[in-house]
Design a protein around this motif. Structure first.
Motif, short mmCIF file in Angstrom:
data_model
loop_
_atom_site.label_atom_id
_atom_site.label_comp_id
_atom_site.label_asym_id
_atom_site.label_seq_id
_atom_site.Cartn_x
_atom_site.Cartn_y
_atom_site.Cartn_z
N GLY A 174 0.81 -1.21 0.00
CA GLY A 174 0.00 0.00 0.00
C GLY A 174 0.84 1.26 0.00
O GLY A 174 2.07 1.22 0.19
N VAL A 175 0.17 2.40 -0.16
CA VAL A 175 0.86 3.69 -0.28
C VAL A 175 1.70 3.99 0.95
O VAL A 175 2.85 4.44 0.85
CB VAL A 175 -0.18 4.81 -0.52
N ARG A 176 1.18 3.72 2.15
CA ARG A 176 1.87 4.08 3.39
C ARG A 176 2.82 3.00 3.88
O ARG A 176 3.41 3.14 4.94
CB ARG A 176 0.84 4.38 4.49
N GLN A 177 2.94 1.89 3.12
CA GLN A 177 3.78 0.78 3.56
C GLN A 177 5.20 0.85 3.00
O GLN A 177 6.01 -0.03 3.25
CB GLN A 177 3.13 -0.55 3.16
N SER A 178 5.48 1.89 2.22
CA SER A 178 6.79 2.05 1.62
C SER A 178 7.13 3.52 1.51
O SER A 178 6.25 4.37 1.38
CB SER A 178 6.81 1.40 0.22
N ILE A 179 8.42 3.82 1.58
CA ILE A 179 8.87 5.20 1.37
C ILE A 179 8.66 5.61 -0.08
O ILE A 179 8.37 6.77 -0.38
CB ILE A 179 10.36 5.33 1.75
N TYR A 180 8.77 4.66 -1.00
CA TYR A 180 8.81 4.97 -2.43
C TYR A 180 7.44 4.77 -3.08
O TYR A 180 6.67 3.88 -2.67
CB TYR A 180 9.85 4.09 -3.13
N ASP A 181 7.16 5.59 -4.08
CA ASP A 181 5.91 5.39 -4.83
C ASP A 181 6.11 4.29 -5.87
O ASP A 181 7.21 3.79 -6.09
CB ASP A 181 5.44 6.71 -5.46
N GLN A 182 5.01 3.93 -6.54
CA GLN A 182 5.03 2.79 -7.44
C GLN A 182 6.06 2.92 -8.56
O GLN A 182 6.68 1.94 -8.96
CB GLN A 182 3.64 2.60 -8.07
N SER A 183 6.30 4.12 -9.04
CA SER A 183 7.18 4.29 -10.19
C SER A 183 8.63 3.94 -9.88
O SER A 183 9.41 3.63 -10.80
CB SER A 183 7.10 5.75 -10.69
#
Length: 946
Positions: free
Chosen positions: A261-270
């Protein structure tokens, strides 16, 4: 006030009379007298029993502490007096003035509760701490810096029965916790406790090749990755450690990582596909460098861990990942018997920690997890009130800017200290730096902190103190005063982002209210929490004063925190550190793993030099033997080698020297027992005599020149020799300077083991000196590797004594030249191993402190030997020795022990079979160590690329 463990049942009436007298300031009736040992006093309970006392100072009040009842004048059994002999006829009279002058100051005493606790210092719990102390497990304890959570945790741990584990990420914290636990000779016979750093805990399950990867290791690797320019080293390391490798089920594959999910990682999908590709490369690099990620090893070991512990204490839990915590908790015999403590506001090691995630791990049902209480320690016993105010304001800024990451972290603290202290800033100019440096460079009370490791070089250009640390090195530090060098200005943009939109009005609140961030796609907290946590940790390292040296004196965060400009010409009234102060500081930093600063102290401040004489290292001895063999006609070449052989009873070498026609060796081997003893005693006197002297000046001068743990020609430290000869004043002087009790000699023996070996040979030493020496140099634990696993023996375990005796006597026991010389029958028996008779030699005169009376019986020795042998079915199976025939044992041939023969360096594991002849060990050195991994190639499955 009375010590919590004080036992007065047998003298209750007498004790009450003494207490009533002292509370009316009557010290004559109980005949209070000062003891020579430390700050202790004694009072008469009656004709035969005594009460041990001490005094502390709180504000303007002097308080008398009742510590221990000493029955039948048996001062030597006191856990506080370390085996000292007391002559009551020579005790000086008590004076109030002397008691007040020597009373130890304490920061807090409860206003009404008269019970106190004791670790290394007196502890008085406030109401919240006392409630936690009495609470049943499980307990989750959240406390800020200086809240006393570690002290409370250790005091609670002392009362837990059965097999108990204390574990934390930091080796220094684990070691210091063990020392605090055992302070003043504390033991709990109902408990078997182990203090382990997390990497040591891993090795109790299976030995791990290599060492844990550090951020410094990673940073070097990161700068070589040309395709990693889209991020910075800290953020990528946090992602690797806190997201990709943190889960109990192992490393995330690319598909699972992309699905987070969005808040589960520092980095965005790209960016995630590129991050995962770097992660795979990182795993391959660790394998090549013999490094490992502790979380990945934890996941690998999770199926193999066995329920072992009745209770587990995890300190600084915020430094651990979910995989690491899951592995620890799986070792519990009864789920839920844990105590976790920490502070998420002090996270500077990347791991994506949150208290909500911890609760979800412990209680799988989210609703159940939400209902589990967490104990909060709000009092701050360390920092002055102004320092605490700025720390609180930082939390308010973090809360107002990012929202709450956890309900459990949403609280402020209250300063207990009366001291106001100060937090000010000064402009980063040459004049300011020069003025500060001139006053602080010689003080051990001022440390300089910078944000990142790469910032230390610039700080060292301007400040001469060796106490310069990055924030990653700051955990565990506490100094009276802290200088922050361009901490904010060096990352101006990041700290401006933290202050953006926050007003002074947001900081007026007295309490924080839990509130989630409104925009779940906003990654500001993940990006900037390091910076705000780093500043929080830096400020709270200071007891009294914080001085920020900033090139940007108009940074909005300074105004927001109401940090005002200080007096550039202020005279700080700095206390200059003595040589002893710096020696202790260097030793403390070594224990904390801060070898860089410790080395700087030794080289620049103490200006210590290498010893000017040759030291008997295994390589040196090997070369000496080769030289003597090549030049047998030159007796001068053989003099040192002969001394070594006689001093350490090396019969192989003596026979070699005899065969080379060297007369002293030949005459020794021809001599009768009496002449052998005389010849060997002359060599002993040659090397021991300076350390037997009552005048300590010569030895201490050498310590000034070469370091407190320098090596004599015989490759012994001064502490080893002081322990061996029983010179108590010298032992105290060396320990006060920070001498290392874990250094080993050529045969792997510590100062404690050398004292034991002397006691086995000399009953008078055993009776008079072993107790006091034991109280000074006995280590917190004995570590060995058995069957690829770390086995840690604590002094409370009887195997600790037996194995120490075996290791202490190993060179002597396997030599034909012992004093007195053994008969042929005795030699034959010794080839069959250690017998109970040998292991019990002189135990009848051993002090109670060294070996309790109940453990001296032959039947007890037989039981211990049987339960810890290689083929025993006893649980836990320690496999320390092997039975060769009935009643005779040898040390397990596969057992490895630690050698530590260099100051500030890590220990080396060496097989026990290589300890008896260091020259042989030097010949075999390339093949003497090393461990293989699960698949026999030195690698672990989790560190293989892909």
């Amino acid at each position: 006030m009375t010590y919590r463990d004080l036992q007065t049942d047998r003298v209750k009436r007498q004790f009450n009379k003494v207490r009533e007298a002292i509370e009316r300031d009557d010290f004559r009736t109980p005949d209070v007298k000062k003891l020579a040992q430390g700050m202790y006093y004694r009072a008469k309970l009656d004709d035969t029993n005594r009460l041990l006392l001490a005094f502390v100072r709180h504000h303007d009040e002097t308080v008398c502490l009742a510590l221990e009842v000493i029955h039948q004048h048996a001062y030597q059994k006191s856990r506080f007096l370390r085996g000292a002999a007391i002559d009551e006829s020579k005790l000086p009279d008590f004076t109030v003035q002397a008691a007040e002058r020597t009373a130890e100051p304490v920061r807090y005493l409860h206003p009404s509760r008269n019970e106190f606790h004791l670790l290394d210092r007196v502890l008085s719990f406030d109401d919240t701490q006392d409630e936690v102390y009495r609470a049943a497990l499980p307990v989750i304890l959240v406390g800020s810096a200086g809240s006393g959570k570690t002290a409370l945790t250790l005091q609670k741990l002392r009362d837990l029965p059965g097999q108990v584990l204390y574990v934390t990420l930091s080796p220094y914290l684990a070691q210091s916790a063990a020392d605090l636990y055992a302070a003043h000779g504390f033991e709990n016979e109902a408990q078997d406790v182990q203090f382990l750093a997390f990497h040591e805990y891993l090795e109790t399950i299976r030995a791990v090749p290599g060492r844990p990867v550090t951020f410094e290791d990673f940073r070097v690797w990161f700068h070589r990755q040309t395709d990693a320019r889209f991020t910075d080293a800290h953020q990528l390391f946090e992602e690797f450690r806190g997201v990709l490798s943190s889960r109990p089920d192992g490393a995330l594959d690319e598909q699972a990582y992309l699905a987070l999910g969005v808040r589960q990682s520092i980095y965005d999908q790209s960016a995630r596909a590129q991050v995962h590709a770097l992660f795979v490369r990182y795993l391959g690099w660790m394998r090549e460098r013999n490094l490992y990620d502790p979380s990945l090893i934890a996941a690998d070991l999770l199926p193999h861990v066995q329920p072992t512990y009745d209770a587990v204490v995890v300190d600084e839990v915020q430094d651990l990942t979910a995989a690491q915590l899951a592995l620890i908790l799986k070792s519990l015999t009864t789920p839920g018997q844990f105590l976790l403590c920490g502070d998420s506001n002090q996270i500077v090691h990347p791991n994506f920690f949150s208290w909500s995630a911890v609760k979800s791990l412990l209680w799988q049902d989210p609703a159940l997890a939400d209902r589990q209480p967490i104990s909060l320690l709000r009092a701050n016993f360390r920092n002055a009130s102004t320092v605490t105010r700025v720390a609180n304001d930082l939390l308010k800024v973090k809360h107002a800017r990012f929202g709450s990451i956890d309900r459990e972290s949403t609280f402020l603290v209250q300063a207990v200290a009366d001291e106001e202290g100060s937090v000010t800033f000064l402009p980063d100019t040459a004049a300011v730096r020069s003025h500060l440096d001139a006053q602080t460079r010689g003080s051990a009370e001022y440390a300089v902190l910078v944000l990142r490791d790469e910032d230390k070089a610039e700080a060292r250009r301007h400040f001469g103190t060796p106490l310069v640390f990055s924030i990653h090195e700051a955990k565990g530090l506490e100094y009276r005063n802290i200088i922050l060098h361009n901490f904010i200005s060096g990352q101006r943009g990041s700290y401006a982002q933290i202050a953006e939109g926050v007003t002074r009005g947001d900081l007026q609140t007295e309490e924080l209210r839990y509130s989630r961030a409104r925009d779940k796609s906003d990654k500001s907290l993940e990006l900037y929490k390091f910076y705000v946590n780093a500043l929080y940790v830096a400020v709270t390292r200071a007891v009294s004063r914080v001085i920020l040296i900033e090139s940007d004196t108009r940074h909005p965060l300074l105004d927001l925190l109401d940090i005002r400009i200080g007096d550039q010409a202020e005279q700080l009234k700095v206390k200059q550190a003595s040589r002893d102060d710096w020696e202790r500081e260097a030793r403390k930093l070594e224990l904390q793993g801060k070898a860089e600063q410790a080395s700087d102290i030794r080289q620049r401040v103490l200006q210590q030099k290498p010893v000017p004489w040759d030291v008997w290292t295994p390589d040196t001895l090997r070369h000496m033997e080769e030289d003597v063999t090549a030049h047998p006609a030159d007796p001068k070449r053989a003099r040192g080698l002969l001394d070594y052989a006689l001093l350490n009873r090396q019969d192989r070498l003596l026979a070699t020297l005899r065969d080379l026609k060297l007369k002293p060796a030949a005459s020794f081997l021809r001599n009768n027992d009496k002449d052998r003893r005389i010849q060997r005693q002359a060599v002993l006197d040659k090397y021991r005599r300076p350390f037997e002297a009552t005048n300590l000046k010569a030895v201490l001068n050498d310590c000034d020149r070469y370091g407190v743990d320098h090596r004599t020609p015989a490759n012994l430290t001064p502490l080893m020799l002081a322990a061996e000869v029983g010179n108590l004043p010298l032992l105290d002087a060396l320990l006060a300077r920070g001498a290392d009790v874990n250094q080993t000699d050529l045969f792997g023996r510590t100062p404690y083991q050398l004292a034991l070996n002397r006691a086995l040979e000399d009953a008078a030493y055993a009776e008079r000196l072993l107790g006091p020496v034991d109280g000074r140099v006995r280590p917190a634990a004995l570590d060995v590797l058995v069957s690829g696993k770390l086995v840690r023996l604590s002094p409370e375990q009887a195997e600790f004594h037996l194995l120490n005796v075996m290791l202490a006597s190993l060179p002597t026991f396997q030599s034909a030249l012992t004093d007195p010389a053994p008969s042929a029958a005795e030699l034959a028996r010794r080839q069959d191993g250690y017998s109970v008779d040998f292991l019990r030699r002189n135990v009848d005169v051993f002090p109670e402190r060294v070996l309790r009376e109940a453990r001296r019986r032959r039947t007890y020795f037989n039981h211990l030997l049987a339960r810890a042998e290689v083929d025993s079915a006893y649980v836990p199976a320690r496999r320390l020795w092997k039975r060769v025939r009935q009643g005779h044992y040898v040390i397990n041939p596969d057992l490895q022990v630690k050698l530590k023969m260099t100051t500030g360096q890590d220990s080396t594991w060496v097989n026990v079979s290589l300890l008896t002849d260091p020259v042989v060990r030097a010949w075999l050195a390339p093949d003497a160590g090393g461990m293989q991994g699960e698949d026999g190639d030195g690698r672990w499955p989790s560190t293989r690329a892909g």
